[in-house]
Design an enzyme around this catalytic site. Structure first.
Site, short mmCIF file in Angstrom:
data_model
loop_
_atom_site.label_atom_id
_atom_site.label_comp_id
_atom_site.label_asym_id
_atom_site.label_seq_id
_atom_site.Cartn_x
_atom_site.Cartn_y
_atom_site.Cartn_z
N HIS A 135 21.48 23.55 37.27
CA HIS A 135 21.79 24.98 37.24
C HIS A 135 22.76 25.30 36.10
O HIS A 135 22.53 26.21 35.30
CB HIS A 135 22.40 25.38 38.59
CG HIS A 135 22.76 26.83 38.68
ND1 HIS A 135 24.03 27.29 38.37
CD2 HIS A 135 22.03 27.92 38.98
CE1 HIS A 135 24.06 28.60 38.52
NE2 HIS A 135 22.85 29.01 38.88
N ARG A 239 13.86 35.27 35.03
CA ARG A 239 14.10 34.75 36.39
C ARG A 239 14.75 35.88 37.20
O ARG A 239 15.95 36.11 37.07
CB ARG A 239 15.03 33.54 36.34
CG ARG A 239 14.45 32.29 35.68
CD ARG A 239 15.51 31.20 35.62
NE ARG A 239 14.99 29.88 35.32
CZ ARG A 239 15.04 29.31 34.11
NH1 ARG A 239 15.56 29.96 33.10
NH2 ARG A 239 14.57 28.10 33.93
N CYS A 508 7.58 27.44 29.67
CA CYS A 508 8.86 28.13 29.82
C CYS A 508 9.95 27.21 30.34
O CYS A 508 11.06 27.65 30.59
CB CYS A 508 8.72 29.37 30.70
SG CYS A 508 8.21 28.99 32.37
#
Ligand code: PEP
Ligand code: MG
Length: 555
Positions: A135, A239, A508
């Site tokens: 993350h 996102r 992506c």
């Protein structure tokens, strides 16, 4: 530009050694461009002479090569640039410090979506755990912010950090070099980014020869503007969940998650819709005339709930439920393996109202933007598909809502519905999946995770050793594993296009900004790569190298 070692002895010149001179990224670009001006080399040769990775030095501040310093420890070079700041240990402290005008480095064991505001407020991020697609790494690259992840030597103890035999408290100064992974004590002098005319000339030349299109992964109108300035030709991945964390919307997201009935959930979603629509309108404006791929909700829902007991209790108060009930709900969403859990299209199938709201927000935003004079090309993307029926059901669902919104708006608008290929099974049955997809976008982060069985978030404890000891020649989250994961990509391209000739395909995952992987995607026949905004110039140059290699102009 050469390093020449020579001597003159008794009036005679002896050339002892000649080698290509070491140069910074800025010098490499300047030398290449000026040599074309002096007619010493041609344009393809100039393009070839600049290593795409070197552009990072132009795009981000770098440590002054003349500086001397002591390295405390090393992690992964997760997002380039070098910055100095005061240590903070929580996202809240980072936000507070920024408001007080201080520059801080957020140090965490790992980050989660809860930390987004703190990450945005910090000048750099340093984590003890996590790989190149953890993350922290992905979000920092998206923000163009320096990050070192997976620095396993760090010991964190509440409000202090131990590293390199020293103890640091909140407020102490460190420098983080995201280009090398180094963590350094105190302040090290840095040089600012250098985007000049030579850089722009080189980019123009690269644009003139490449075939592969280059898009960017952007979640906000601001990111989209930056990406476009760097030359992005659209958005390959938006996102949507990153928008859920805004202060003004997280309450509605949580209400939606904690709803016990569909009715209640729909009411909460109705509150979220205007926020999503506004974000999309901004992105469509920034990308006027270019395609925008918007991915429907992907992460497991528990990521949006607080984890600390005090925050859980506060949320219970806000939503008017008992603390016990809130704990029960949070507990019921707990998963042993959330990466393989109730996420992606599985959410869309079990809670269709979430995807319906998002599709409505996208189509209403596109019609509004069109009315405001913008040309839109919305691409709705379904994540984590592994079974063709998952996609066929969700495609029908999305089309029905999109068409009813268009009828309601009284307009006709072009949009497409496609899927990510990020589960190995989707690649294996790509011919079936293709029947229900207008495009494929390879999510090579998850595809790598699931093909190797390496966790994206925990691989920092063993992958560096795999690379150091030669088990792997590169971190597969950084540079695509062409012989393994690459085979799945090739198979999906071939099967997908056999079933649907001309099917549009891109990538992506983070590999879209890695030069070696970009060359592979070019050879595989993808239409575009998509990467974080600050890697767009690197991908453009790598795509130009690939095209020149193809044309046989470069050996
Ligand atoms: C991927 O899996 O490659 C991807 C782009 O999606 P995310 O990183 O959000 O899982
Ligand atoms: Mg993914």
């Amino acid at each position: 530009m050469l390093d020449i070692v020579f001597k003159i002895e008794r009036n005679k010149l002896w050339m002892l050694q000649v080698r290509s001179g070491k140069r910074t990224g800025a010098s490499a670009v300047r030398i290449a461009v000026e040599m074309v001006g002096e007619k010493l080399i041609d344009v393809p040769e100039a393009i070839k002479r600049v290593d795409p990775e070197q552009l990072d030095q132009l795009l981000h501040p770098m440590v002054d090569p003349k500086a001397t310093y002591t390295v405390l420890g090393k992690g992964l070079p997760a997002s380039p640039g070098a910055v100095c700041g005061e240590i903070v240990f929580s996202a809240d402290d980072a936000v507070e410090a920024k408001e007080a005008g201080r520059e801080v480095i957020l140090v965490r064991k790992e980050t989660s979506p809860e930390d987004i505001r703190g990450m945005a407020a910090a000048v750099a991020i340093l984590t003890q755990r996590g790989g190149m697609t953890s993350h922290a790494a992905v979000v920092a690259r998206g923000m163009g912010k320096c990050c070192v992840s997976g620095c396993g030597e760090i010991r964190l103890d509440g409000q202090s950090m131990q590293l390199g035999g020293k103890t640091f408290a909140a407020g102490d100064l460190i420098t983080v070099n995201g280009s090398t992974g180094e963590v350094i004590a105190g302040r090290v002098p840095t040089l600012p980014p250098q985007l000049d005319d030579n850089f722009r000339t080189l980019m123009e030349w690269a644009n003139g020869v490449r075939r592969l299109r280059v898009r960017a992964n952007c979640d906000t109108p601001e990111d989209s503007r930056v990406a476009r300035e760097f030359g992005a030709e659209g958005i390959g991945l938006c996102r949507t969940e990153h928008m859920f964390f805004g202060e003004d919307r997280i309450a509605a997201v949580r209400e939606m998650i904690l709803s016990q009935t569909v009715d209640h959930r729909e009411r909460a979603l109705t509150k979220l819709l205007p926020f999503q629509r506004e974000d999309f309108v901004g992105i469509f404006h920034a990308m006027d005339g270019l395609p925008v791929t918007i991915r429907l909700l992907d992460p497991p829902l528990h990521e949006f709930l607080p984890s600390e007991p005090a925050h859980v209790a506060a949320l219970a108060g806000e939503l008017g439920v008992s603390k016990e009930e809130m704990l029960r709900t949070v507990d019921s969403l707990h998963e042993f393996n959330p990466m393989l859990g109730h996420r992606g299209c599985r959410l869309g199938l079990t809670y269709p109202e979430i995807y319906l709201m998002q599709v409505e927000a996208i189509i209403r935003a596109a019609t509004q933007a069109e009315r405001e004079g913008v040309s839109t090309m919305a691409e709705i993307m379904i994540p984590l598909v592994g079974i063709d029926t998952e996609l066929s059901r969700l495609r029908t669902l999305c089309l029905s809502r999109a068409e009813s919104v268009l009828r309601d708006e009284g307009v006709d608008l072009e949009y497409t519905v496609g899927t990510m290929i990020e589960i190995p099974r989707a690649a294996l049955v790509a011919d079936r999946v293709a029947q229900f997809a207008d495009f494929f976008s390879f999510g090579t982060n998850d595809l790598t995770q699931m093909t190797f069985g390496f966790s994206r978030d925990d691989s920092g404890s063993y992958l560096p050793e795999y690379v150091e000891t030669g088990i792997l020649d590169a971190d597969p989250f950084q540079s695509l594993d062409q012989s393994g994961v690459g085979q799945l990509v090739e198979m999906a391209v071939q099967k997908g296009r056999a079933a649907k000739p001309g099917l549009k395909m891109g990538v992506c995952g983070e590999h879209g900004g890695d030069p070696r992987s970009v060359r592979f995607f070019h050879r595989t026949g993808l239409d575009y790569v998509s990467c974080s905004p600050y890697r767009v110039p690197i991908a453009i140059l790598a795509a130009a190298h690939a095209a020149l290699e193809d044309a046989g102009k470069v050996t």
